[in-house]
Scaffold this motif. Sequence first.
Motif, mmCIF file in Angstrom:
data_model
loop_
_atom_site.group_PDB
_atom_site.id
_atom_site.type_symbol
_atom_site.label_atom_id
_atom_site.label_comp_id
_atom_site.label_asym_id
_atom_site.label_seq_id
_atom_site.Cartn_x
_atom_site.Cartn_y
_atom_site.Cartn_z
ATOM 1 N N LEU A 194 -93.677 -12.391 18.809
ATOM 2 C CA LEU A 194 -93.805 -11.757 20.123
ATOM 3 C C LEU A 194 -94.174 -12.751 21.224
ATOM 4 O O LEU A 194 -94.267 -12.390 22.382
ATOM 5 C CB LEU A 194 -94.852 -10.644 20.074
ATOM 6 N N LYS A 195 -94.410 -14.005 20.838
ATOM 7 C CA LYS A 195 -94.786 -14.979 21.870
ATOM 8 C C LYS A 195 -93.650 -15.155 22.872
ATOM 9 O O LYS A 195 -92.473 -15.013 22.525
ATOM 10 C CB LYS A 195 -95.173 -16.312 21.236
ATOM 11 N N THR A 196 -94.007 -15.446 24.121
ATOM 12 C CA THR A 196 -93.010 -15.466 25.183
ATOM 13 C C THR A 196 -92.634 -16.882 25.582
ATOM 14 O O THR A 196 -93.385 -17.822 25.377
ATOM 15 C CB THR A 196 -93.525 -14.716 26.416
ATOM 16 N N GLY A 197 -91.478 -16.997 26.182
ATOM 17 C CA GLY A 197 -91.020 -18.271 26.702
ATOM 18 C C GLY A 197 -89.719 -18.686 26.074
ATOM 19 O O GLY A 197 -89.433 -18.264 24.970
ATOM 20 N N PRO A 198 -88.854 -19.464 26.774
ATOM 21 C CA PRO A 198 -89.044 -19.889 28.161
ATOM 22 C C PRO A 198 -89.138 -18.693 29.105
ATOM 23 O O PRO A 198 -88.325 -17.779 29.012
ATOM 24 C CB PRO A 198 -87.795 -20.708 28.449
ATOM 25 N N PHE A 199 -90.151 -18.751 29.946
ATOM 26 C CA PHE A 199 -90.553 -17.592 30.737
ATOM 27 C C PHE A 199 -89.610 -17.320 31.898
ATOM 28 O O PHE A 199 -89.215 -18.225 32.623
ATOM 29 C CB PHE A 199 -91.965 -17.840 31.264
ATOM 30 N N MET A 200 -89.247 -16.046 32.044
ATOM 31 C CA MET A 200 -88.587 -15.619 33.267
ATOM 32 C C MET A 200 -88.835 -14.133 33.416
ATOM 33 O O MET A 200 -88.630 -13.376 32.466
ATOM 34 C CB MET A 200 -87.093 -15.877 33.202
ATOM 35 N N TRP A 201 -89.313 -13.734 34.581
ATOM 36 C CA TRP A 201 -89.582 -12.322 34.794
ATOM 37 C C TRP A 201 -89.308 -11.961 36.230
ATOM 38 O O TRP A 201 -89.807 -12.621 37.107
ATOM 39 C CB TRP A 201 -91.028 -11.986 34.406
ATOM 40 N N PRO A 202 -88.482 -10.956 36.531
ATOM 41 C CA PRO A 202 -87.738 -10.159 35.566
ATOM 42 C C PRO A 202 -86.621 -10.959 34.903
ATOM 43 O O PRO A 202 -86.071 -11.875 35.504
ATOM 44 C CB PRO A 202 -87.161 -9.033 36.421
ATOM 45 N N GLU A 203 -86.290 -10.572 33.684
ATOM 46 C CA GLU A 203 -85.210 -11.225 32.946
ATOM 47 C C GLU A 203 -83.882 -10.952 33.658
ATOM 48 O O GLU A 203 -83.697 -9.876 34.214
ATOM 49 C CB GLU A 203 -85.126 -10.627 31.530
ATOM 50 N N PRO A 204 -82.957 -11.900 33.660
ATOM 51 C CA PRO A 204 -81.654 -11.617 34.266
ATOM 52 C C PRO A 204 -80.923 -10.535 33.475
ATOM 53 O O PRO A 204 -80.943 -10.545 32.251
ATOM 54 C CB PRO A 204 -80.923 -12.961 34.176
ATOM 55 N N VAL A 205 -80.323 -9.600 34.195
ATOM 56 C CA VAL A 205 -79.604 -8.507 33.542
ATOM 57 C C VAL A 205 -78.158 -8.528 34.019
ATOM 58 O O VAL A 205 -77.900 -8.679 35.214
ATOM 59 C CB VAL A 205 -80.230 -7.142 33.894
ATOM 60 N N ALA A 206 -77.236 -8.387 33.093
ATOM 61 C CA ALA A 206 -75.820 -8.487 33.447
ATOM 62 C C ALA A 206 -75.378 -7.324 34.328
ATOM 63 O O ALA A 206 -74.622 -7.497 35.265
ATOM 64 C CB ALA A 206 -74.970 -8.520 32.188
ATOM 65 N N VAL A 207 -75.913 -6.134 34.057
ATOM 66 C CA VAL A 207 -75.430 -4.923 34.715
ATOM 67 C C VAL A 207 -75.673 -4.955 36.228
ATOM 68 O O VAL A 207 -74.891 -4.430 37.004
ATOM 69 C CB VAL A 207 -76.121 -3.677 34.111
ATOM 70 N N LYS A 208 -76.770 -5.597 36.617
ATOM 71 C CA LYS A 208 -77.127 -5.538 38.033
ATOM 72 C C LYS A 208 -76.107 -6.236 38.922
ATOM 73 O O LYS A 208 -76.058 -5.993 40.118
ATOM 74 C CB LYS A 208 -78.526 -6.135 38.246
ATOM 75 N N GLY A 209 -75.267 -7.086 38.328
ATOM 76 C CA GLY A 209 -74.134 -7.655 39.031
ATOM 77 C C GLY A 209 -74.466 -8.432 40.296
ATOM 78 O O GLY A 209 -73.923 -8.163 41.353
ATOM 79 N N GLU A 210 -75.336 -9.409 40.181
ATOM 80 C CA GLU A 210 -75.636 -10.212 41.361
ATOM 81 C C GLU A 210 -74.451 -11.102 41.686
ATOM 82 O O GLU A 210 -73.765 -11.592 40.784
ATOM 83 C CB GLU A 210 -76.902 -11.066 41.152
ATOM 84 N N HIS B 250 -100.012 -3.283 41.067
ATOM 85 C CA HIS B 250 -99.552 -1.907 40.832
ATOM 86 C C HIS B 250 -98.152 -1.635 41.367
ATOM 87 O O HIS B 250 -97.958 -0.730 42.173
ATOM 88 C CB HIS B 250 -100.541 -0.930 41.467
ATOM 89 N N VAL B 251 -97.169 -2.425 40.981
ATOM 90 C CA VAL B 251 -95.795 -2.146 41.388
ATOM 91 C C VAL B 251 -94.955 -1.844 40.149
ATOM 92 O O VAL B 251 -95.353 -2.187 39.041
ATOM 93 C CB VAL B 251 -95.162 -3.328 42.164
ATOM 94 N N ASN B 252 -93.797 -1.245 40.378
ATOM 95 C CA ASN B 252 -92.936 -0.879 39.259
ATOM 96 C C ASN B 252 -92.352 -2.076 38.534
ATOM 97 O O ASN B 252 -92.287 -2.109 37.322
ATOM 98 C CB ASN B 252 -91.781 -0.005 39.770
ATOM 99 N N GLU B 253 -91.883 -3.035 39.320
ATOM 100 C CA GLU B 253 -91.224 -4.188 38.712
ATOM 101 C C GLU B 253 -91.850 -5.487 39.202
ATOM 102 O O GLU B 253 -91.298 -6.153 40.080
ATOM 103 C CB GLU B 253 -89.727 -4.171 39.045
ATOM 104 N N PRO B 254 -93.001 -5.829 38.656
ATOM 105 C CA PRO B 254 -93.598 -7.104 39.052
ATOM 106 C C PRO B 254 -92.726 -8.263 38.577
ATOM 107 O O PRO B 254 -91.943 -8.099 37.638
ATOM 108 C CB PRO B 254 -94.956 -7.096 38.336
ATOM 109 N N GLY B 255 -92.843 -9.390 39.239
ATOM 110 C CA GLY B 255 -92.046 -10.536 38.805
ATOM 111 C C GLY B 255 -91.812 -11.495 39.947
ATOM 112 O O GLY B 255 -92.362 -11.349 41.037
ATOM 113 N N ASN B 256 -90.965 -12.496 39.674
ATOM 114 C CA ASN B 256 -90.636 -13.509 40.669
ATOM 115 C C ASN B 256 -89.391 -13.101 41.444
ATOM 116 O O ASN B 256 -88.365 -12.807 40.848
ATOM 117 C CB ASN B 256 -90.350 -14.847 39.973
ATOM 118 N N TYR B 257 -89.495 -13.098 42.757
ATOM 119 C CA TYR B 257 -88.345 -12.739 43.588
ATOM 120 C C TYR B 257 -88.129 -13.816 44.633
ATOM 121 O O TYR B 257 -89.050 -14.140 45.385
ATOM 122 C CB TYR B 257 -88.562 -11.375 44.255
ATOM 123 N N GLU B 258 -86.947 -14.379 44.639
ATOM 124 C CA GLU B 258 -86.637 -15.394 45.646
ATOM 125 C C GLU B 258 -86.005 -14.709 46.844
ATOM 126 O O GLU B 258 -84.950 -14.077 46.719
ATOM 127 C CB GLU B 258 -85.680 -16.445 45.077
#
Lengths: 211, 434
Positions: A194-210, B250-258
């Motif tokens: 369960l250990k984390t890393g390489p860290f990224m949050w939020p994780e990139p998601v394909a569906v969001k279609g950036e 206290h937000v729904n989606e905490p994280g890094n946002y550029e």
Amino acid sequence: MLARRAASEGPRWTRAVRAPSIPSPWVGRQGSQMLKEKYQEEIDEIISRYPVKRSALIPLLYLAQRDEGFISEAAMKEIAGLLRLTPPQVYETATFYTMLNLKRVGKFHLQVCKSLMCALAGSDTVIGWVKTKLGIGPGETTSDGLFSLSAVECLAACGTAPMMQVNEDYYERLTEERFDRILADLKRDGTCSLKTGPFMWPEPVAVKGET
Amino acid sequence: MPKHELILLKNMMQLGYTGSLQDYERAGGYQALRKVVGKVPPADVTAMVMKSGLRGRGGAGFPTGVKWGFLPKGYQGPRYLCCNADESEPGTFKDRQLIERDPHQILEGIVLACYAIGAETAYIYIRGEFVLGARILEQAIAEARTAGYIGTNILGAGITANVWVHRGAGAYICGEETALLESLEGKRGLPRVKPPFPATHGLYNKPTVVNNIETLANLPHIVGRGPEWFASIGSPPKSTGTRVFCVSGHVNEPGNYEVPMGITFRELIYEHAGGMRSDKPLKAFIPGGASAPFLTANHLDVKLDFESVAAAGSMLGSGGVTVMEEGTDMVWAALRLMEFFYHESCGKCSPCREGSSWLVQTMRRIVAKRGRMEDLETLVDLCKNIEGRTVCAFGDASVAPIMSTLKHWRAEYVTLIQEAEAANLIKLEPAGRH
């Protein structure tokens, strides 16, 4: 809500006087040759990175900690000899930094972040779980020497709070279920997936279609 | 999801991007370095950075090009670049992501900075807890060395830049640039008295530049795409470019946002971070890490740039935005942050060392409902005697939570004390003692 701080904890600048013993600058100045015999090459490599030897002090203290699990007086004296410092010079640096353990800690050092950002997400609850499941509070070690608990300040994982660091690994977004699994896995395998890393949050998601 | 172009997080947002040298080169990496090394004079690179308006991302927001310009001209002898990756400000977790997901972006920035300032050695001072980050960086350095981007004779142009990773060992104060230098020299991390500034007397008393990791990560983009392009993003002329904001609490989606600088807190919190996690409204937020004074829901339309946040009575700092919902006990929140500063005070200056201890004791007394009305004056008195009376900015930062909560939520302190008085629980303790 407000836990009384264990007597062993206090501000950074008091660490020097709370440390187990103070090495005399004059006795056994050369110290042992233990580290030198074991890690000669690594020590030379570390020292070669810096134009001034003293800069290698923290890396060498880490080396000693990796070897013994904590930094002993003998190791401090030996490092002093290696870097041509006096033992008090090594001691004053070693006592400043909280990651350098001057006394033995458990095999698994649970470091739970208790700063405001984690506290908003329930870090006090995590410290409570440790208390009920392992019977230890901050600054204490279980009798079998497996687990130690420290309540530490911000570990830079505020977005994935509550979190804890166990030895070198980060465990984030803790829930009671995940916490139980981490403890069980550590006891059984010495590590946990369960250990984390390489860290990224939020994780990139394909569906969001950036785009 | 983002309506604007990502710069620093662009690569890592691609699925399957591993941060390896191959991946980075495929995404156009190290092109900026190839463009300038041996072809553009170092002074022109500094001029580009100055023109881009890039400001330090570590907290103080000092213009990077100007900082480089302070190095003594024509100095014969070694100069150093120190990269500040000692990310310890509560509320901030962007550097960890930049390091672990895209280490070569940082390394390219470091080599560009070394080239511009004429430094042959760079040390990355990474906080000790980032064991994985340090390992990833070391691996990336080895890759870049093999490929000829780091080391002696970079890209065959006769330029030398060696990069070393130096792990700290757990001390918030080592994020202060002179304390970082002391720590790198193997000493206790006590900030130095300034002047002299690191630009003239830094690491080993040699001219030194200390830059934050995020600042350095911007360099390949500025050099590669031109300073004019960079200066057009954000809210020019004072706050150019994007910033990685770390939203927590206290937000729904905490994280890094550029996001480009100049959007409002409302957009950041409600559009990017998914809004409040429950139906409780927002009560307070910290705009720039623990050192920045609290702001209230009335400040949600303040713009995220250096000047606007300063005008609202806080600071943009390190970009760590912590959100608190209605119902959060502000006295408790201020105490939590004060405990952090109490623990992290290095002990060099008496006002900060003793004052932080007194502040914590007084705050604990109020929260434990043993406070009295005089305590409020004591708090203000203590804060005013710390602020501006210490060697580094830590003293000013440490009083921010208490001063700002007293300003916006004094009633909460008063209620706690009145409850204490009503319950007649006051012990005979002299005010301000512990």
